[in-house]
Design a protein around this motif. Structure first.
Motif, PDB file in Angstrom:
ATOM      1  N   LEU A   1       0.875  -1.048   0.268  1.00  0.00           N
ATOM      2  CA  LEU A   1      -0.028   0.579  -0.092  1.00  0.00           C
ATOM      3  C   LEU A   1       1.145   1.355  -0.306  1.00  0.00           C
ATOM      4  O   LEU A   1       0.648   2.247  -0.729  1.00  0.00           O
TER       5      LEU A   1
ATOM      6  N   TRP B   1       0.927   3.976  -2.886  1.00  0.00           N
ATOM      7  CA  TRP B   1       0.957   5.650  -2.804  1.00  0.00           C
ATOM      8  C   TRP B   1       1.924   6.233  -3.221  1.00  0.00           C
ATOM      9  O   TRP B   1       1.980   7.192  -3.680  1.00  0.00           O
ATOM     10  N   LYS B   2       3.301   5.936  -2.642  1.00  0.00           N
ATOM     11  CA  LYS B   2       4.348   6.631  -3.201  1.00  0.00           C
ATOM     12  C   LYS B   2       4.683   6.699  -4.808  1.00  0.00           C
ATOM     13  O   LYS B   2       4.529   7.931  -5.468  1.00  0.00           O
TER      14      LYS B   2
ATOM     15  N   LEU C   1      -2.705   6.227  -6.047  1.00  0.00           N
ATOM     16  CA  LEU C   1      -4.151   6.441  -5.820  1.00  0.00           C
ATOM     17  C   LEU C   1      -5.053   7.571  -6.391  1.00  0.00           C
ATOM     18  O   LEU C   1      -5.625   8.154  -5.904  1.00  0.00           O
ATOM     19  N   GLU C   2      -3.696   8.496  -6.563  1.00  0.00           N
ATOM     20  CA  GLU C   2      -4.186  10.010  -7.574  1.00  0.00           C
ATOM     21  C   GLU C   2      -5.138   9.409  -8.128  1.00  0.00           C
ATOM     22  O   GLU C   2      -5.029   9.267  -9.730  1.00  0.00           O
TER      23      GLU C   2
END
Length: 118
Positions: free
Chosen positions: A106, A110-111, A115-116
């Motif tokens: 996760l 995310w990095k 998820l953007e």
């Protein structure tokens, strides 16, 4: 085991084939003639104004796949948690490694910015 033990299975299989054959035969006999109103795409009482084939952003598919992957991973937590008391320390170690791997994945996603929503 005797051959008569398999008779109910054979009857069930024959019945299934008979029903499938009857449905197929009836669909050939009772044909409906399509008219322009029947072949229109129809959703919620609104006639389509735009083309029915529109492209989705890759972000939509990526988010859907990530949701499914994490949902399936979380589904594995329940059986591990149920057997945790019986497994003892080894079960706890396995659970912690699994949770660490999921959290690490996760954080990586995310990095990377997956998820953007752009």
């Amino acid at each position: 085991m005797e051959l008569s033990d398999y008779l109910p299975i054979l009857i069930y299989f024959a019945g299934g084939l008979a029903v499938a054959g009857a449905i197929f035969s009836l669909s050939k006999v009772v044909k409906s003639k399509p008219n322009p109103a029947k072949i229109l795409p129809y959703e919620s009482g609104i006639l389509p104004g735009a083309p029915t084939r529109q492209r989705f952003s890759i972000d939509f598919y990526l988010t859907a796949m990530l949701f499914i992957v994490f949902d399936i991973e979380l589904a594995f937590l329940y059986p591990i948690a149920v057997t945790l008391r019986d497994d003892g320390v080894l079960g706890l170690v396995v659970l912690l490694v699994f949770v660490f791997t999921v959290v690490e994945a996760l954080v990586y996603i995310w990095k990377k910015g997956a998820l953007e929503w752009r």
